[in-house]
Motif scaffolding. Structure first.
Motif, PDB file in Angstrom:
ATOM      1  N   GLY A 230      56.486 -64.053  51.985  1.00 46.79           N
ATOM      2  CA  GLY A 230      56.109 -62.816  52.175  1.00 46.79           C
ATOM      3  C   GLY A 230      56.961 -61.668  51.554  1.00 46.79           C
ATOM      4  O   GLY A 230      57.062 -60.488  51.776  1.00 46.79           O
ATOM      5  N   PHE A 269      53.390 -54.987  59.777  1.00 48.19           N
ATOM      6  CA  PHE A 269      53.105 -55.856  60.630  1.00 48.19           C
ATOM      7  C   PHE A 269      53.645 -55.507  61.805  1.00 48.19           C
ATOM      8  O   PHE A 269      53.890 -56.221  62.986  1.00 48.19           O
ATOM      9  CB  PHE A 269      52.992 -57.490  60.393  1.00 48.19           C
ATOM     10  CG  PHE A 269      52.633 -57.865  58.955  1.00 48.19           C
ATOM     11  CD1 PHE A 269      51.327 -57.617  59.050  1.00 48.19           C
ATOM     12  CD2 PHE A 269      53.481 -58.035  57.726  1.00 48.19           C
ATOM     13  CE1 PHE A 269      50.848 -58.142  57.522  1.00 48.19           C
ATOM     14  CE2 PHE A 269      52.883 -58.566  56.689  1.00 48.19           C
ATOM     15  CZ  PHE A 269      51.668 -58.499  56.538  1.00 48.19           C
ATOM     16  N   THR A 275      55.369 -62.974  60.735  1.00 47.78           N
ATOM     17  CA  THR A 275      54.719 -62.334  59.861  1.00 47.78           C
ATOM     18  C   THR A 275      55.677 -61.483  58.872  1.00 47.78           C
ATOM     19  O   THR A 275      55.195 -61.412  57.720  1.00 47.78           O
ATOM     20  CB  THR A 275      53.937 -61.029  60.427  1.00 47.78           C
ATOM     21  OG1 THR A 275      54.884 -59.895  61.054  1.00 47.78           O
ATOM     22  CG2 THR A 275      52.936 -61.264  61.367  1.00 47.78           C
ATOM     23  N   LYS A 278      56.780 -64.440  56.013  1.00 48.85           N
ATOM     24  CA  LYS A 278      55.922 -65.505  55.917  1.00 48.85           C
ATOM     25  C   LYS A 278      54.773 -64.828  55.203  1.00 48.85           C
ATOM     26  O   LYS A 278      54.333 -63.882  55.639  1.00 48.85           O
ATOM     27  CB  LYS A 278      55.425 -66.075  57.118  1.00 48.85           C
ATOM     28  CG  LYS A 278      54.148 -67.232  56.954  1.00 48.85           C
ATOM     29  CD  LYS A 278      54.188 -68.093  58.348  1.00 48.85           C
ATOM     30  CE  LYS A 278      52.868 -69.180  58.053  1.00 48.85           C
ATOM     31  NZ  LYS A 278      53.486 -70.048  57.228  1.00 48.85           N
ATOM     32  N   THR A 279      54.262 -65.537  54.075  1.00 56.10           N
ATOM     33  CA  THR A 279      53.035 -64.695  53.330  1.00 56.10           C
ATOM     34  C   THR A 279      51.815 -64.998  54.316  1.00 56.10           C
ATOM     35  O   THR A 279      51.480 -66.345  54.627  1.00 56.10           O
ATOM     36  CB  THR A 279      52.887 -65.413  51.992  1.00 56.10           C
ATOM     37  OG1 THR A 279      54.358 -65.185  51.354  1.00 56.10           O
ATOM     38  CG2 THR A 279      51.825 -64.911  51.372  1.00 56.10           C
ATOM     39  N   GLN A 280      51.031 -64.188  54.313  1.00 58.87           N
ATOM     40  CA  GLN A 280      49.848 -64.318  55.283  1.00 58.87           C
ATOM     41  C   GLN A 280      48.775 -64.818  54.397  1.00 58.87           C
ATOM     42  O   GLN A 280      48.614 -64.145  53.288  1.00 58.87           O
ATOM     43  CB  GLN A 280      49.459 -62.840  55.888  1.00 58.87           C
ATOM     44  CG  GLN A 280      50.623 -62.550  56.827  1.00 58.87           C
ATOM     45  CD  GLN A 280      50.992 -63.293  57.947  1.00 58.87           C
ATOM     46  OE1 GLN A 280      50.279 -63.742  58.756  1.00 58.87           O
ATOM     47  NE2 GLN A 280      52.319 -63.638  57.866  1.00 58.87           N
ATOM     48  N   THR A 281      47.942 -65.703  54.568  1.00 58.05           N
ATOM     49  CA  THR A 281      47.134 -66.373  53.597  1.00 58.05           C
ATOM     50  C   THR A 281      45.702 -66.625  54.384  1.00 58.05           C
ATOM     51  O   THR A 281      45.721 -66.681  55.614  1.00 58.05           O
ATOM     52  CB  THR A 281      47.602 -67.652  53.004  1.00 58.05           C
ATOM     53  OG1 THR A 281      47.776 -68.541  53.759  1.00 58.05           O
ATOM     54  CG2 THR A 281      48.806 -67.321  52.265  1.00 58.05           C
ATOM     55  N   PRO A 286      46.889 -65.407  49.264  1.00 59.14           N
ATOM     56  CA  PRO A 286      47.518 -64.408  50.153  1.00 59.14           C
ATOM     57  C   PRO A 286      46.604 -63.058  50.626  1.00 59.14           C
ATOM     58  O   PRO A 286      45.745 -62.784  49.436  1.00 59.14           O
ATOM     59  CB  PRO A 286      48.466 -63.936  48.865  1.00 59.14           C
ATOM     60  CG  PRO A 286      49.064 -65.041  48.166  1.00 59.14           C
ATOM     61  CD  PRO A 286      47.470 -65.815  48.084  1.00 59.14           C
ATOM     62  N   LYS A 287      46.586 -62.838  51.635  1.00 57.49           N
ATOM     63  CA  LYS A 287      45.766 -61.681  52.115  1.00 57.49           C
ATOM     64  C   LYS A 287      46.127 -60.536  51.269  1.00 57.49           C
ATOM     65  O   LYS A 287      45.103 -59.616  50.989  1.00 57.49           O
ATOM     66  CB  LYS A 287      46.120 -61.349  53.508  1.00 57.49           C
ATOM     67  CG  LYS A 287      45.781 -62.464  54.464  1.00 57.49           C
ATOM     68  CD  LYS A 287      45.598 -61.996  56.111  1.00 57.49           C
ATOM     69  CE  LYS A 287      45.315 -63.102  57.064  1.00 57.49           C
ATOM     70  NZ  LYS A 287      45.314 -62.783  58.332  1.00 57.49           N
ATOM     71  N   GLU A 288      46.968 -60.419  50.858  1.00 56.24           N
ATOM     72  CA  GLU A 288      47.724 -58.998  50.061  1.00 56.24           C
ATOM     73  C   GLU A 288      47.899 -59.466  48.584  1.00 56.24           C
ATOM     74  O   GLU A 288      49.064 -60.425  48.508  1.00 56.24           O
ATOM     75  CB  GLU A 288      48.766 -58.257  50.772  1.00 56.24           C
ATOM     76  CG  GLU A 288      48.243 -57.366  51.870  1.00 56.24           C
ATOM     77  CD  GLU A 288      49.630 -56.565  52.659  1.00 56.24           C
ATOM     78  OE1 GLU A 288      49.630 -55.523  51.704  1.00 56.24           O
ATOM     79  OE2 GLU A 288      49.993 -56.886  53.657  1.00 56.24           O
TER      80      GLU A 288
END
Length: 320
Positions: A230, A269, A275, A278-281, A286-288
């Motif tokens: 993240g 977040f 969150t 941890k990289t949100q995917t 990745p979402k971002e």
């Protein structure tokens, strides 16, 4: 001689601790070499009680010229915009701040809480906290969108949790030596000297970023922290890897993900479990993504980069 008054609202004193560790220049250099006269500081000032109130009122009346007002911490408005939850020198801090802001030649907001509201302004924001001229990315804040100091400038924002010590002292020097006009500011009133590049600039893990070589453990000196842990270095404006902390290291060099603490949205977040580190995917992407990178190009680049990665991209190049 440049008179500096430093006040603190809703804060943890982290920016004061950072400031006291400045190296280029040091706090002692500010006083001995650059003509800074520290009128009062919550950790360094000696005036108490009636003596402190007199000093503050002398600044408001103009008896003591107020060249720079430094504010650390959020402006606490609770309850019901009275500010009584944060009393200081027998008044609500916000009332002192409002009066002093009218006479200060320059105003410097130090740290996330003073610039955007920071952690105290997280939803549901029971303290009714806000920054001096912003609430998160929304313009306005305590002083209002159109506020300018006696020198004709809006609040100078030096964000961070905490702000880098040398960002603080170098801006104070620029003001004290009459060179603040040489400093360009971005749309969030941050000095571009420190905030025109991303935290990733100068990161020792850029080779790992390029070859999509990741690490999933804190403290590791190899592997990029963006893909799994993240790290927000590619999306965060700061010079943390150009101007090292204590001239030694940075979070990413030490194996800790950048949390994006110089951006108005920090903490991201709202610190929800799972969150932060941890990289949100979505389907492995990745979402971002870094600015200017679209998801289609990223997916293609990932395949090419991993196939082209040389063996040394996985090596610990800090090994002696």
């Amino acid at each position: 001689m440049t008179n500096v008054l430093w006040l603190q609202g809703g804060a943890c004193s982290g920016n004061t601790m950072s400031f006291l560790n400045a190296e280029e220049p040091t706090v002692c250099d500010l006083i001995a070499d650059f003509g800074i006269n520290l009128l009062w500081h919550p950790s360094l000032g000696v005036e108490l009680g009636n003596n402190l109130q007199k000093l503050l009122r002398d600044c408001i009346s103009g008896t003591i010229p107020l060249d720079i007002l430094v504010f650390e911490g959020s402006v606490v408005n609770a309850p019901n915009r009275t500010g009584e939850w944060n009393r200081f020198a027998d008044r609500a801090m916000k009332d002192w701040l409002a009066d002093l802001a009218k006479v200060a030649k320059f105003i410097v907001a130090v740290g996330d809480c003073a610039t955007w509201g920071g952690i105290p302004a997280m939803s549901p924001n029971p303290s009714e906290s806000e920054g001096l001229q912003f609430l998160k990315r929304q313009e306005g804040g305590f002083l209002g969108k159109d506020f300018v100091s006696q020198a004709g400038l809006p609040v100078i924002n030096i964000p961070g949790c905490p702000a880098h010590p040398d960002w603080i002292t170098q801006i104070l020097v620029a003001i004290a030596t009459g060179r603040i006009a040489d400093i360009a500011f971005d749309e969030l009133n941050r000095p571009q000297t420190f905030f025109n590049t991303y935290t990733q600039t100068g990161c020792t893990r850029n080779v790992h970023f390029a070859y999509k070589a990741s690490t999933a453990e804190f403290g590791q000196r190899k592997g990029c922290l963006f893909y799994d842990l993240g790290c927000r270095g590619p999306m965060t404006h700061s010079s943390c890897n150009r101007i090292l902390w204590n001239r030694v290291s940075s979070k990413t060099r030490a194996g800790m993900p950048c949390l994006g603490c110089t951006e108005p949205e920090f903490p991201f977040f709202d610190l929800k479990p799972g969150t932060v580190f941890k990289t949100q995917t979505v389907m492995g992407v990745p979402k971002e993504l870094p600015p200017g990178v679209n998801k289609k190009d990223y997916a293609l680049l990932t395949m090419v980069a991993k196939d082209a990665a040389p063996p040394w991209a996985e090596e610990d190049f800090f090994t002696v």
